[in-house]
Design a protein around this motif. Structure first.
Motif, PDB file in Angstrom:
ATOM      1  N   ALA A 356      25.771  23.591  11.468  1.00 14.33           N
ATOM      2  CA  ALA A 356      26.334  22.451  12.177  1.00 14.33           C
ATOM      3  C   ALA A 356      25.279  21.858  13.100  1.00 14.33           C
ATOM      4  N   ALA A 357      25.419  20.560  13.349  1.00 19.36           N
ATOM      5  CA  ALA A 357      24.454  19.871  14.188  1.00 19.36           C
ATOM      6  C   ALA A 357      24.565  20.387  15.610  1.00 19.36           C
ATOM      7  N   ALA A 358      23.462  20.725  16.147  1.00 16.78           N
ATOM      8  CA  ALA A 358      23.459  21.241  17.505  1.00 16.78           C
ATOM      9  C   ALA A 358      23.627  20.100  18.487  1.00 16.78           C
ATOM     10  N   PRO A 359      24.347  20.286  19.561  1.00 19.95           N
ATOM     11  CA  PRO A 359      24.512  19.213  20.551  1.00 19.95           C
ATOM     12  C   PRO A 359      23.171  18.839  21.174  1.00 19.95           C
ATOM     13  N   ALA A 360      23.087  17.564  21.543  1.00 24.19           N
ATOM     14  CA  ALA A 360      21.843  17.080  22.139  1.00 24.19           C
ATOM     15  C   ALA A 360      21.593  17.802  23.455  1.00 24.19           C
ATOM     16  N   PRO A 361      20.384  18.201  23.680  1.00 25.10           N
ATOM     17  CA  PRO A 361      20.105  18.900  24.939  1.00 25.10           C
ATOM     18  C   PRO A 361      20.253  17.974  26.128  1.00 25.10           C
ATOM     19  N   LYS A 362      20.746  18.541  27.216  1.00 28.02           N
ATOM     20  CA  LYS A 362      20.913  17.758  28.422  1.00 28.02           C
ATOM     21  C   LYS A 362      19.567  17.533  29.095  1.00 28.02           C
ATOM     22  N   PRO A 363      19.345  16.312  29.618  1.00 29.38           N
ATOM     23  CA  PRO A 363      18.066  16.053  30.297  1.00 29.38           C
ATOM     24  C   PRO A 363      17.990  16.836  31.598  1.00 29.38           C
ATOM     25  N   LEU A 364      16.778  17.074  32.022  1.00 31.94           N
ATOM     26  CA  LEU A 364      16.585  17.804  33.268  1.00 31.94           C
ATOM     27  C   LEU A 364      17.030  16.988  34.473  1.00 31.94           C
ATOM     28  N   ALA A 365      16.957  15.630  34.362  1.00 36.45           N
ATOM     29  CA  ALA A 365      17.361  14.759  35.468  1.00 36.45           C
ATOM     30  C   ALA A 365      18.007  13.512  34.902  1.00 36.45           C
ATOM     31  N   GLY A 366      18.911  12.905  35.677  1.00 38.13           N
ATOM     32  CA  GLY A 366      19.583  11.693  35.241  1.00 38.13           C
ATOM     33  C   GLY A 366      18.724  10.460  35.443  1.00 38.13           C
ATOM     34  N   PRO A 367      19.282   9.278  35.159  1.00 38.60           N
ATOM     35  CA  PRO A 367      18.512   8.039  35.336  1.00 38.60           C
ATOM     36  C   PRO A 367      18.195   7.791  36.804  1.00 38.60           C
ATOM     37  N   VAL A 368      17.053   7.154  37.033  1.00 36.49           N
ATOM     38  CA  VAL A 368      16.629   6.833  38.390  1.00 36.49           C
ATOM     39  C   VAL A 368      17.323   5.558  38.838  1.00 36.49           C
ATOM     40  N   VAL A 369      18.023   5.574  39.953  1.00 37.67           N
ATOM     41  CA  VAL A 369      18.770   4.437  40.487  1.00 37.67           C
ATOM     42  C   VAL A 369      18.200   4.099  41.850  1.00 37.67           C
ATOM     43  N   SER A 370      17.786   2.837  42.023  1.00 37.83           N
ATOM     44  CA  SER A 370      17.239   2.386  43.291  1.00 37.83           C
ATOM     45  C   SER A 370      18.363   2.093  44.259  1.00 37.83           C
ATOM     46  N   LEU A 371      18.179   2.484  45.480  1.00 40.10           N
ATOM     47  CA  LEU A 371      19.178   2.244  46.507  1.00 40.10           C
ATOM     48  C   LEU A 371      18.926   0.961  47.278  1.00 40.10           C
ATOM     49  N   THR A 372      17.777   0.324  47.052  1.00 43.87           N
ATOM     50  CA  THR A 372      17.445  -0.902  47.799  1.00 43.87           C
ATOM     51  C   THR A 372      17.345  -2.126  46.922  1.00 43.87           C
ATOM     52  N   ALA A 373      17.253  -1.967  45.592  1.00 44.95           N
ATOM     53  CA  ALA A 373      17.116  -3.130  44.712  1.00 44.95           C
ATOM     54  C   ALA A 373      18.429  -3.891  44.625  1.00 44.95           C
ATOM     55  N   ARG A 374      18.331  -5.170  44.224  1.00 44.63           N
ATOM     56  CA  ARG A 374      19.519  -5.992  44.089  1.00 44.63           C
ATOM     57  C   ARG A 374      20.360  -5.478  42.925  1.00 44.63           C
ATOM     58  N   PRO A 375      21.697  -5.503  43.095  1.00 41.88           N
ATOM     59  CA  PRO A 375      22.554  -5.017  42.002  1.00 41.88           C
ATOM     60  C   PRO A 375      22.505  -5.957  40.817  1.00 41.88           C
ATOM     61  N   THR A 376      22.473  -5.322  39.666  1.00 39.35           N
ATOM     62  CA  THR A 376      22.461  -6.082  38.425  1.00 39.35           C
ATOM     63  C   THR A 376      23.520  -5.546  37.497  1.00 39.35           C
ATOM     64  N   SER A 377      23.895  -6.374  36.547  1.00 37.91           N
ATOM     65  CA  SER A 377      24.849  -5.947  35.535  1.00 37.91           C
ATOM     66  C   SER A 377      24.134  -5.116  34.490  1.00 37.91           C
ATOM     67  N   PRO A 378      24.902  -4.459  33.609  1.00 38.92           N
ATOM     68  CA  PRO A 378      24.254  -3.695  32.534  1.00 38.92           C
ATOM     69  C   PRO A 378      23.336  -4.595  31.712  1.00 38.92           C
ATOM     70  N   GLY A 379      22.168  -4.094  31.396  1.00 31.76           N
ATOM     71  CA  GLY A 379      21.187  -4.873  30.661  1.00 31.76           C
ATOM     72  C   GLY A 379      20.249  -5.642  31.561  1.00 31.76           C
ATOM     73  N   GLY A 380      20.423  -5.530  32.856  1.00 28.21           N
ATOM     74  CA  GLY A 380      19.530  -6.206  33.786  1.00 28.21           C
ATOM     75  C   GLY A 380      19.981  -7.589  34.181  1.00 28.21           C
ATOM     76  N   ALA A 381      21.144  -8.069  33.715  1.00 26.50           N
ATOM     77  CA  ALA A 381      21.611  -9.409  34.063  1.00 26.50           C
ATOM     78  C   ALA A 381      22.125  -9.433  35.487  1.00 26.50           C
ATOM     79  N   LEU A 382      22.070 -10.617  36.098  1.00 28.01           N
ATOM     80  CA  LEU A 382      22.572 -10.749  37.452  1.00 28.01           C
ATOM     81  C   LEU A 382      24.088 -10.600  37.455  1.00 28.01           C
ATOM     82  N   VAL A 383      24.624 -10.231  38.602  1.00 27.08           N
ATOM     83  CA  VAL A 383      26.061 -10.051  38.715  1.00 27.08           C
ATOM     84  C   VAL A 383      26.728 -11.411  38.718  1.00 27.08           C
ATOM     85  N   ASN A 384      27.985 -11.417  38.292  1.00 25.95           N
ATOM     86  CA  ASN A 384      28.716 -12.672  38.278  1.00 25.95           C
ATOM     87  C   ASN A 384      29.272 -12.968  39.667  1.00 25.95           C
TER      88      ASN A 384
END
Length: 423
Positions: A356-384
């Motif tokens: 059976a296919a083995a589950p994908a290994p979990k990354p050592l760390a999650g995505p990097v999220v900036s606490l000071t950058a302007r909020p954007t929508s998924p894909g980098g688009a500006l918020v509505n």
């Protein structure tokens, strides 16, 4: 009137005065007796037998009263030395019962076996090992050594044959300790040829006998500790012992045995023979004994065992079950895997089937999220506009709140403690 002569008159006066004196003394004694009778209490007079008893006690005459009971008639010496029953502390029953009996300590059966082979030095080594492991009843030390034996005279005792018989009998052996050589400093007879001591042919034939002795243990996968010879007082014997140790070290390594060098443990600062030296506690003691200082004292045998202890104790620890769990038999392990698979199916965790296919290994760390950058929508688009308004309102609440306090929660949320609650 008739006159008395002067001499007779004096005698009459003396006689009269003496009679008066005795009368006075008798009166005084009588008065004293009456005073004592009147002063004594009635109970004492009764206990003493009245007047008769009083006079008996006073003048020690007449019949004596009956003796007191036997219990109170003991002499002062007997009462003073009367055995006093000592108060004993509580003694547990296990301390008074023999091991193996009900209430006694359990009998520990040996589970680790040490066999000692060799000559008279090996006999002393076995004694030292027995003392070293006296506090471990699970360790059994068996003395299989033979005095006046060795590898040079296989007509007297054939050690290679004895080793083969020992393994064939399936004797319990976890570690074999071999020590010999003091009887081998002599010519060796190989067939019809007599080989001179320490000649090339002698060394080759002697090495073959060492290999023949170690082969049965190697084939049976039994650990062997070959103990070298200590320094000798005699210079010639000391040189011969050094040569034998070289042979033992060479062949022990080839045959899978471990060579144990004890030379420094029984030598002085110059590496020469020393009859005295530090014992197992570091105190100076006599270690060597016998003619020429060949043998060990009891203290020396215990020190010899101390040199062997590290290797033996490592094997002893390896022989113990790890984490107190024994390996499961293959059928039990297979059944346990089936039970685990059933549990996973019931819990909806899926099955782990081979292939059976083995589950994908979990990354050592999650995505990097900036606490000071302007909020954007998924894909980098500006918020509505809607999202921007909500974010602006939240920011205003944060900045408008007093320092160190959190913004007020929305009405009706779980953390809204306003009273009365919003409907």
């Amino acid at each position: 009137m008739r006159r008395i002569p002067p001499l007779k008159a004096k005698r009459a006066i003396r006689g009269g005065s003496a009679s008066a004196l005795w009368l006075r003394l008798g009166s005084i004694v009588a008065l004293a007796l009456c005073g004592l009778l009147l002063a004594a209490p009635a109970s004492q007079a009764q206990n003493a037998g009245g007047l008769g008893g009083f006079l008996q006690n006073l003048f020690n005459f007449g019949a004596r009263p009956a003796p007191p009971p036997a219990a109170s008639n003991a002499s002062l010496r007997e009462r003073a030395h009367k055995a006093v029953r000592k108060r004993q502390d509580f003694v547990p029953s296990t301390a008074t019962r023999a091991p193996g009996t009900p209430g006694g300590a359990p009998v520990v059966k040996p589970t680790f076996f040490i066999s000692v082979l060799g000559d008279s030095l090996a006999i002393l080594a076995a004694q030292g090992l027995s003392d070293a492991f006296a506090d471990k009843p699970e360790v059994a030390v068996t003395d299989l050594a033979r005095d006046v034996s060795g590898l040079a005279r296989n007509d007297y005792y054939d050690w290679p044959k004895a080793a083969r018989d020992l393994i064939a009998a399936k004797t319990n052996i976890d570690v074999a300790v071999i020590m010999m050589g003091i009887n081998d400093v002599q010519p060796l007879k190989d067939g019809d040829e007599t080989l001179d001591l320490l000649s090339d042919k002698w060394r080759a034939a002697y090495g073959q006998r060492i290999d023949a002795l170690l082969a049965p243990f190697r084939d049976a996968h039994i650990r062997v500790l070959w103990v070298g010879l200590p320094p000798m007082r005699d210079d010639r014997l000391n040189v011969q012992a050094t040569a034998l140790n070289e042979i033992y070290r060479d062949h022990a390594g080839k045959d899978g045995a471990t060579y144990i060098d004890i030379w420094d443990a029984f030598a002085d600062a110059n590496g020469q023979f020393a009859a005295f030296g530090p014992d197992v506690e570091g105190q100076n003691a006599k270690l060597r004994n016998g003619a020429g200082g060949i043998y060990f004292t009891k203290t020396g045998a215990r020190k010899l065992a101390q040199v062997l202890e590290p290797d033996i104790r490592r094997d002893l620890e390896k022989s113990k079950p790890q984490d107190n769990f024994a390996a499961l038999p293959p059928d039990v392990e297979k059944e346990a895997s089936a039970v685990n698979e059933e549990i996973r199916r019931e819990l909806g965790a899926g099955s782990e089937r081979p292939g059976a296919a083995a589950p994908a290994p979990k990354p050592l760390a999650g995505p990097v999220v900036s606490l000071t950058a302007r909020p954007t929508s998924p894909g980098g688009a500006l918020v509505n506009a809607t999202d921007a308004g909500a974010i602006r309102t939240l920011a205003q609440q944060v900045y408008a709140a007093p320092a160190g306090s959190a913004p007020s929660p929305p009405a009706g949320r779980a953390d809204d403690f306003a009273w009365p609650p919003a409907r």
